[in-house]
Design an enzyme around this catalytic site. Structure first.
Site, short mmCIF file in Angstrom:
data_model
loop_
_atom_site.label_atom_id
_atom_site.label_comp_id
_atom_site.label_asym_id
_atom_site.label_seq_id
_atom_site.Cartn_x
_atom_site.Cartn_y
_atom_site.Cartn_z
CE LYS A 72 -63.85 -93.73 -40.09
NZ LYS A 72 -64.09 -92.28 -40.31
CG ASP A 109 -64.66 -90.40 -43.86
OD1 ASP A 109 -65.90 -90.44 -44.02
OD2 ASP A 109 -64.07 -91.05 -42.98
CB ALA A 133 -55.25 -82.07 -33.42
N GLY A 134 -57.87 -84.55 -34.12
CA GLY A 134 -58.05 -85.99 -34.07
C GLY A 134 -58.03 -86.61 -35.45
N GLY A 242 -72.48 -82.14 -40.52
CA GLY A 242 -72.04 -83.51 -40.51
C GLY A 242 -72.91 -84.43 -41.35
#
Length: 279
Positions: A72, A109, A133-134, A242
């Site tokens: 990405k 997204d 926190a990714g 998800g």
């Protein structure tokens, strides 16, 4: 540059590993529903090292690409331009090939998260909590920039991750406060909780779900439900999963790659549910 053909268009999802991806199932379901019998959608295992070579081999029949980890950010130098949404989080999950040969990066997204929440009646919240926190957490912050009017508390495991989340907050103009993961059970009292962590990470929190939870957005879809989502639902809270995110972001990809709108959300969701049930 040759003019893009109107028939026999191609698209695919790239990443490494990629065998688990549901994107082919969703996009092919959309093509079938839209009558695009001459469109194809495949998956290719491609890492950062081999991405430039893959791009170099693409012909004029290609309409677009979906990208997952670890591509990405790596794809950005290969593109002619990227959208504001993609630039805001330095992440591209969609590449569109224009008729004049340009490569345009986008991020579905972020609007996909917003659309998934809106489908469950969450239009705006006064505050929110993020678990993790990714890379997905930064997209969650970008989505919250559109719907959250107050503070976002990010529960993280390290000082370095805390610094990263505060920096993303400043960049996205979101009021971010960080807290230690040891206190993550406090997150579950927020009006909206977004869990962005790997499978199993939030299982221990299931026992601390409050009696009247609000809304949980758990970005995992396999395995599903997670322990946290199952307990949340059992207590009457609203749960966004998800698969909801995957379908909504794929809907936007289909619309932008094919030029056909609206994409068949319900058919794509059914295809995704069937594929997951078969695993």
């Amino acid at each position: 540059m040759p003019r893009r053909p109107t028939e026999g268009r191609r698209a695919a999802v790239l990443g490494s590993p990629i065998a688990h991806s549901l994107s082919p199932v969703l996009h092919r379901a959309a093509y079938a529903e839209l009558g695009l019998s001459d469109w194809s959608y495949d998956r290719f295992d491609v890492d950062e090292e081999h991405l430039p070579g893959f791009f170099a081999e693409l012909g004029p029949e290609w309409a677009g690409l979906s990208l997952t980890m670890p591509l990405k950010r790596a794809v950005i130098p290969l593109l002619d331009s990227i959208s504001d949404a993609a630039a805001s989080v330095e992440a591209v999950n969609t590449v569109l090939f224009t008729e004049d040969g340009r490569r345009v990066g986008d991020n579905t997204d972020i609007p996909g998260m917003v659309a998934a929440l809106r489908e469950r009646g969450v239009e705006q919240v006064e505050s929110a909590a993020i678990l993790g926190a990714g890379a997905t957490a930064s997209s969650a912050l970008a989505a919250l920039a559109r719907i959250c009017t107050g503070e976002v508390v990010a529960y993280v495991r390290s000082a370095a991750r805390a610094d990263e989340m505060r920096q993303w907050g400043e960049r996205l103009d979101v009021d971010v406060r960080t807290a230690d993961w040891a206190d993550a059970d406090q997150a579950l009292r927020a009006p909206l909780v977004i869990a962005t962590t790997p499978a199993g990470t939030t299982d221990a929190l299931a026992a601390t779900v409050p009696e009247r939870p609000a809304t949980l957005f758990d970005v995992l879809y396999d395995p599903w439900p997670t322990a946290l989502a199952a307990r949340w639902s059992a207590y009457g809270g609203a749960v966004v999963g998800g698969l909801d995110l995957l379908v909504h972001q794929a809907v936007l990809q289909v619309e932008r790659m094919t030029g056909r709108s609206p994409a068949p959300l319900d058919a794509m969701r059914r295809a995704g549910e069937h594929a997951l049930a078969a695993r």
